[in-house]
Design a protein around this motif. Structure first.
Motif, mmCIF file in Angstrom:
data_model
loop_
_atom_site.group_PDB
_atom_site.id
_atom_site.type_symbol
_atom_site.label_atom_id
_atom_site.label_comp_id
_atom_site.label_asym_id
_atom_site.label_seq_id
_atom_site.Cartn_x
_atom_site.Cartn_y
_atom_site.Cartn_z
ATOM 1 N N MET A 120 0.834 -1.207 0.000
ATOM 2 C CA MET A 120 0.000 0.000 0.000
ATOM 3 C C MET A 120 0.867 1.256 0.000
ATOM 4 S SD MET A 120 -2.918 -0.776 2.844
ATOM 5 C CE MET A 120 -3.692 -2.383 3.024
ATOM 6 N N HIS A 121 1.862 1.279 0.868
ATOM 7 C CA HIS A 121 2.720 2.464 0.999
ATOM 8 C C HIS A 121 3.418 2.785 -0.304
ATOM 9 C CE1 HIS A 121 6.436 4.663 2.045
ATOM 10 N NE2 HIS A 121 5.678 5.235 2.975
ATOM 11 N N ASP A 122 3.999 1.780 -0.928
ATOM 12 C CA ASP A 122 4.758 2.027 -2.156
ATOM 13 C C ASP A 122 3.849 2.373 -3.331
ATOM 14 O OD1 ASP A 122 7.072 1.626 -0.789
ATOM 15 O OD2 ASP A 122 7.466 -0.378 -1.552
ATOM 16 N N GLN A 123 2.695 1.705 -3.423
ATOM 17 C CA GLN A 123 1.764 2.010 -4.511
ATOM 18 C C GLN A 123 1.243 3.437 -4.386
ATOM 19 O OE1 GLN A 123 0.642 0.268 -7.154
ATOM 20 N NE2 GLN A 123 0.735 -1.908 -6.737
ATOM 21 N N VAL A 124 0.878 3.827 -3.173
ATOM 22 C CA VAL A 124 0.375 5.192 -2.960
ATOM 23 C C VAL A 124 1.477 6.205 -3.235
ATOM 24 C CG1 VAL A 124 -0.413 6.812 -1.168
ATOM 25 C CG2 VAL A 124 -1.473 4.551 -1.384
ATOM 26 N N GLY A 125 2.698 5.911 -2.774
ATOM 27 C CA GLY A 125 3.812 6.819 -3.044
ATOM 28 C C GLY A 125 4.051 6.993 -4.531
ATOM 29 N N ALA A 126 3.994 5.895 -5.282
ATOM 30 C CA ALA A 126 4.204 5.976 -6.731
ATOM 31 C C ALA A 126 3.096 6.777 -7.408
ATOM 32 C CB ALA A 126 4.280 4.562 -7.311
ATOM 33 N N LEU A 127 1.845 6.595 -6.975
ATOM 34 C CA LEU A 127 0.738 7.334 -7.571
ATOM 35 C C LEU A 127 0.840 8.824 -7.271
ATOM 36 C CD1 LEU A 127 -2.109 4.781 -6.816
ATOM 37 C CD2 LEU A 127 -1.440 5.570 -9.104
ATOM 38 N N GLU A 128 1.179 9.156 -6.039
ATOM 39 C CA GLU A 128 1.330 10.573 -5.687
ATOM 40 C C GLU A 128 2.471 11.208 -6.477
ATOM 41 O OE1 GLU A 128 -0.307 12.705 -3.667
ATOM 42 O OE2 GLU A 128 -1.855 11.283 -3.065
ATOM 43 N N GLU A 129 3.564 10.454 -6.685
ATOM 44 C CA GLU A 129 4.663 10.949 -7.509
ATOM 45 C C GLU A 129 4.188 11.247 -8.929
ATOM 46 O OE1 GLU A 129 8.366 11.299 -7.325
ATOM 47 O OE2 GLU A 129 7.614 11.822 -5.346
ATOM 48 N N ALA A 130 3.233 10.449 -9.408
ATOM 49 C CA ALA A 130 2.717 10.621 -10.769
ATOM 50 C C ALA A 130 1.579 11.631 -10.845
ATOM 51 C CB ALA A 130 2.236 9.272 -11.312
ATOM 52 N N GLY A 131 1.221 12.232 -9.691
ATOM 53 C CA GLY A 131 0.185 13.256 -9.699
ATOM 54 C C GLY A 131 -1.215 12.741 -9.493
ATOM 55 N N VAL A 132 -1.353 11.531 -8.971
ATOM 56 C CA VAL A 132 -2.671 10.942 -8.730
ATOM 57 C C VAL A 132 -2.909 10.925 -7.220
ATOM 58 C CG1 VAL A 132 -4.127 8.893 -8.993
ATOM 59 C CG2 VAL A 132 -2.476 9.500 -10.780
ATOM 60 N N HIS A 133 -4.017 11.513 -6.777
ATOM 61 C CA HIS A 133 -4.282 11.603 -5.340
ATOM 62 C C HIS A 133 -4.759 10.254 -4.820
ATOM 63 C CE1 HIS A 133 -4.842 13.227 -1.502
ATOM 64 N NE2 HIS A 133 -6.092 13.677 -1.603
ATOM 65 N N ALA A 134 -3.918 9.614 -4.017
ATOM 66 C CA ALA A 134 -4.211 8.291 -3.481
ATOM 67 C C ALA A 134 -3.832 8.246 -2.011
ATOM 68 C CB ALA A 134 -3.432 7.223 -4.258
ATOM 69 N N ARG A 159 -12.752 13.193 -3.113
ATOM 70 C CA ARG A 159 -11.532 13.827 -3.649
ATOM 71 C C ARG A 159 -10.439 12.809 -3.956
ATOM 72 N NH1 ARG A 159 -13.385 17.211 0.316
ATOM 73 N NH2 ARG A 159 -11.943 16.468 1.915
ATOM 74 N N LEU A 160 -10.425 11.700 -3.242
ATOM 75 C CA LEU A 160 -9.428 10.660 -3.507
ATOM 76 C C LEU A 160 -9.737 9.948 -4.824
ATOM 77 C CD1 LEU A 160 -8.837 8.790 -0.120
ATOM 78 C CD2 LEU A 160 -7.211 10.217 -1.347
ATOM 79 N N VAL A 161 -8.672 9.599 -5.557
ATOM 80 C CA VAL A 161 -8.846 8.793 -6.762
ATOM 81 C C VAL A 161 -8.825 7.311 -6.406
ATOM 82 C CG1 VAL A 161 -7.960 8.264 -9.066
ATOM 83 C CG2 VAL A 161 -7.746 10.585 -8.148
ATOM 84 N N LEU A 162 -7.862 6.905 -5.589
ATOM 85 C CA LEU A 162 -7.753 5.511 -5.143
ATOM 86 C C LEU A 162 -7.514 5.463 -3.647
ATOM 87 C CD1 LEU A 162 -5.829 5.543 -8.086
ATOM 88 C CD2 LEU A 162 -6.305 3.128 -7.721
ATOM 89 N N LEU A 163 -8.178 4.534 -2.986
ATOM 90 C CA LEU A 163 -7.955 4.280 -1.572
ATOM 91 C C LEU A 163 -7.597 2.807 -1.403
ATOM 92 C CD1 LEU A 163 -8.193 5.323 1.443
ATOM 93 C CD2 LEU A 163 -10.366 4.072 1.438
ATOM 94 N N TYR A 164 -6.447 2.534 -0.785
ATOM 95 C CA TYR A 164 -6.001 1.169 -0.519
ATOM 96 C C TYR A 164 -6.388 0.791 0.917
ATOM 97 C CZ TYR A 164 -3.115 1.176 -4.745
ATOM 98 O OH TYR A 164 -2.679 1.212 -6.046
ATOM 99 N N ALA A 165 -6.939 -0.411 1.070
ATOM 100 C CA ALA A 165 -7.319 -0.887 2.400
ATOM 101 C C ALA A 165 -7.251 -2.401 2.430
ATOM 102 C CB ALA A 165 -8.731 -0.413 2.758
ATOM 103 N N ALA A 166 -6.994 -2.941 3.628
ATOM 104 C CA ALA A 166 -6.922 -4.393 3.800
ATOM 105 C C ALA A 166 -8.324 -4.982 3.821
ATOM 106 C CB ALA A 166 -6.191 -4.721 5.101
#
Length: 620
Positions: A77-91, A114-121
């Motif tokens: 979750m952490h890495d996917q969200v970090g990569a999306l935020e780096e690409a300009g996608v609010h996650a 406002r969120l584009v993607l939300l990761y959850a278990a």
């Protein structure tokens, strides 16, 4: 291109910097964007994430709100969200690592659409509180899609079954009009059927990509001092490179990691029994540093996106081909040459059989697990192409690859039919001689005519089978017994793994079963020329001259600084392939830089001028 483009191809280029989809990605994305359900089977490194990220962005821009991604791992979750935020996608993600204030802030952003993607278990997604929030989003038309990653976890036949996944059928029951995409890197027919039934995906379109990973070289060797074999493999093939070594037990993980460190290998242990903070630190080091070897149980690896893992080694036999394929697939995600190496022996076969037989599961499940183990053993014992066998298991026809150990160095074979009959006959005579049962070691001693204390104690030198297999080596005898156990003609009993005939042993004794076995040998030695060629694996993925190599090194140093500042793995900022192309083409303008694969709009704005500055500085 406008920042509000909703066409999938435009999003792919604008956000992720890629000019075209790969293989089935375009069809999958179009289907989900249009509101269809999908089950996606795509190998590790095949681009599964884009199959739900692009639809999530497209549907968000069309006013459909937030996509919920069900993910089993906090690190992923952490890495996917970090990569999306780096690409300009609010996650964002919701998990136990957040403070109460941070969690409440993210929930407010989710509820506001406002969120584009939300990761959850999965265990969070199915709580009454979270479902009530989803109900509210759904009523307002702000629930764009559900992505269920690692979907094989829902199946009792899968290799990573997780009970929390079973409750995810609630998503279809409550939000039938919200598209769902379930994704996994591996699933045989039984597991696929289970996923479809348990997640109620009967009407979903199924997309199955090729399971072939041609850049991975498969090699399986018989154990003969497995530690020494592993160390030789690492030193000869992957000195200073990142890799994963899988062991079955926590104790073996720690002992192997300590031993590798004592031999000069930068190794770290990882298993579920370690302190959670220590596990996180070790995983972060593996993802962020070069050349770390992670020694782990299967608790490590799901969702690991590190692209430059150059090898995956198994010191113990996995449970089935799905596990083996999933674990070896963590090597070479960048498409560069990588190795899948495994050492196994008779004890592995005995242990896996015993674990199945002693499990509390029902007999139908046990039969299924035995069948899966048999398929893996057939792969291990094979003397033809490993890749053909591996792909055939997943229903994919192929041709000999020319890149596995058997293709590169075809093994010699020998007819073990008579030896198998002699072994079973000797066990039968043990039973006649007082009903005793013995393990493999004593059986081999009797067959080879060794006058040990145990032989004398039980007067086994008097047996007609004493010494009848003196012409067969101990290693060959172990291969025979391994095959007899694998085929179900022998089983092991009790604490000491004594050998017992099964009903089908009669067929072998009658000579109705032919056994052609590979000659026992260690991994083939690579020729010096081949090793020189493979030593270039650390080089950039495109050919560079000396000046280009210096530019590449400068870009990597710059990337490392950015990654440290953002607390992200370096590959999340830019992949090596993107940096190498920058070093090769030497763009002199932002427009030229934007044309390089992997450079999206947000990264161009954030880093473009800095990259041009690094390139302009040139070789020192």
């Amino acid at each position: 291109m406008t920042p509000t483009a909703t066409a999938p191809l435009a999003i792919l280029h604008e956000v992720f910097g890629y000019a075209a989809f790969r293989d089935a990605q375009a069809d999958i994305v179009d289907h989900v964007v249009a509101g269809g359900d999908a089950l996606v089977l795509m190998p590790t490194g095949g681009g599964k994430s884009l199959c739900y990220q692009v639809p999530a962005i497209a549907r968000h821009r069309a006013g459909r709100g937030v996509a919920v991604v069900v993910s089993p791992l906090i690190a992923l979750m952490h890495d996917q969200v970090g990569a999306l935020e780096e690409a300009g996608v609010h996650a964002a993600f919701l998990n136990s690592t957040l403070t109460l204030d941070d969690a409440q802030r993210i929930e407010r952003e989710m509820m506001g659409g406002r969120l584009v993607l939300l990761y959850a278990a999965p265990e969070r997604v199915t709580t009454p509180r979270f479902l009530a929030q989803l109900d509210s989003l759904h009523e307002r038309g702000l629930l764009s899609l559900f992505a269920i990653d690692e979907a094989h976890c829902v199946s009792q036949w899968g290799h990573d079954f997780r009970e929390d996944y079973l409750a995810l059928n609630v998503l279809h029951e409550r939000y039938a009009d919200v598209p769902r995409i379930a994704l996994t890197a591996t699933a045989d027919d039984l597991t696929r059927a289970d996923i479809i039934e348990r997640l109620q995906l009967q009407d979903a379109r199924v997309f199955i990509s090729s399971f072939d990973r041609p850049n991975i070289r498969y090699a399986i060797v018989e154990k003969d001092n497995a530690r020494a074999q592993l160390l030789r493999f690492i030193h000869d093939e992957h000195e200073g490179e990142a890799g994963i070594v899988y062991c079955q037990s926590r104790k073996k993980v720690e002992e192997t990691a300590d031993w590798l460190k004592s031999e000069g290998v930068a190794a770290l242990p990882y298993h579920a029994g370690l302190d959670a903070d220590l596990r996180r630190r070790h995983q972060d080091r593996f993802l962020r540093e070069d050349g770390i070897v992670m020694v782990a149980t299967i608790a490590f690896g799901m969702g690991i996106d590190k692209p430059d893992v150059r090898f995956v080694a198994h010191l113990d036999l996995p449970k089935n081909i799905e596990s083996y394929y999933q674990e070896t697939g963590r090597a070479g995600r960048d498409g560069q040459p990588a190795d899948a190496w495994m050492a196994y022996g008779l004890a592995d076969v005995v242990n896996q059989r015993r674990m199945i037989d002693e499990s509390p599961a029902g007999e139908e499940f046990k039969r299924g697990q035995r069948g899966k183990l048999d398929a893996l053993l057939a792969l291990a014992e094979a003397h033809d192409c490993r890749r053909v066998r591996l792909l055939d298991y997943f229903g994919e026809p192929s041709q000999p690859c020319g890149n596995c150990d058997n293709c590169l160095n075809p093994p010699a074979t020998w007819d073990a039919t008579e030896s198998a009959r002699k072994a079973l006959s000797c066990i039968y005579r043990f039973h006649q001689n007082g009903g005793q049962r013995f393990g493999a070691g004593h059986l081999i001693d009797v067959l080879r005519g060794k006058a040990t204390d145990k032989v004398a104690q039980f007067h086994h030198e008097r047996l007609s089978t004493f010494g009848i297999g003196a012409d067969v080596s101990e290693v060959q005898w172990r291969a025979v017994l391994r095959q007899l156990i694998a085929l179900g003609h022998l089983r092991t009993e009790g604490e000491y793994n004594t050998l017992e005939l099964t009903a089908s042993a009669r067929e072998v004794l009658r000579g109705d079963v032919a056994m052609l076995l590979r000659q026992a040998s260690d991994a083939p030695k690579r020729k010096k020329a081949a090793r020189v060629e493979r030593s270039k694996d650390k080089a950039p993925p495109v050919k560079l001259d000396d000046d280009g190599l210096e530019r590449f090194a400068a870009l990597k140093a710059w990337r490392a600084e950015v990654a440290r500042e953002h607390n992200l793995p370096a590959y999340v900022v830019f992949h090596d392939a993107t940096l190498a192309e920058m070093a090769r083409s030497q763009p002199e303008s932002l427009d030229a830089l934007a044309a390089i694969s992997g450079v999206g709009t947000k990264k161009l704005e954030a880093y473009g001028r800095e990259i041009l500055r690094v390139l302009e500085a040139g070789p020192t």
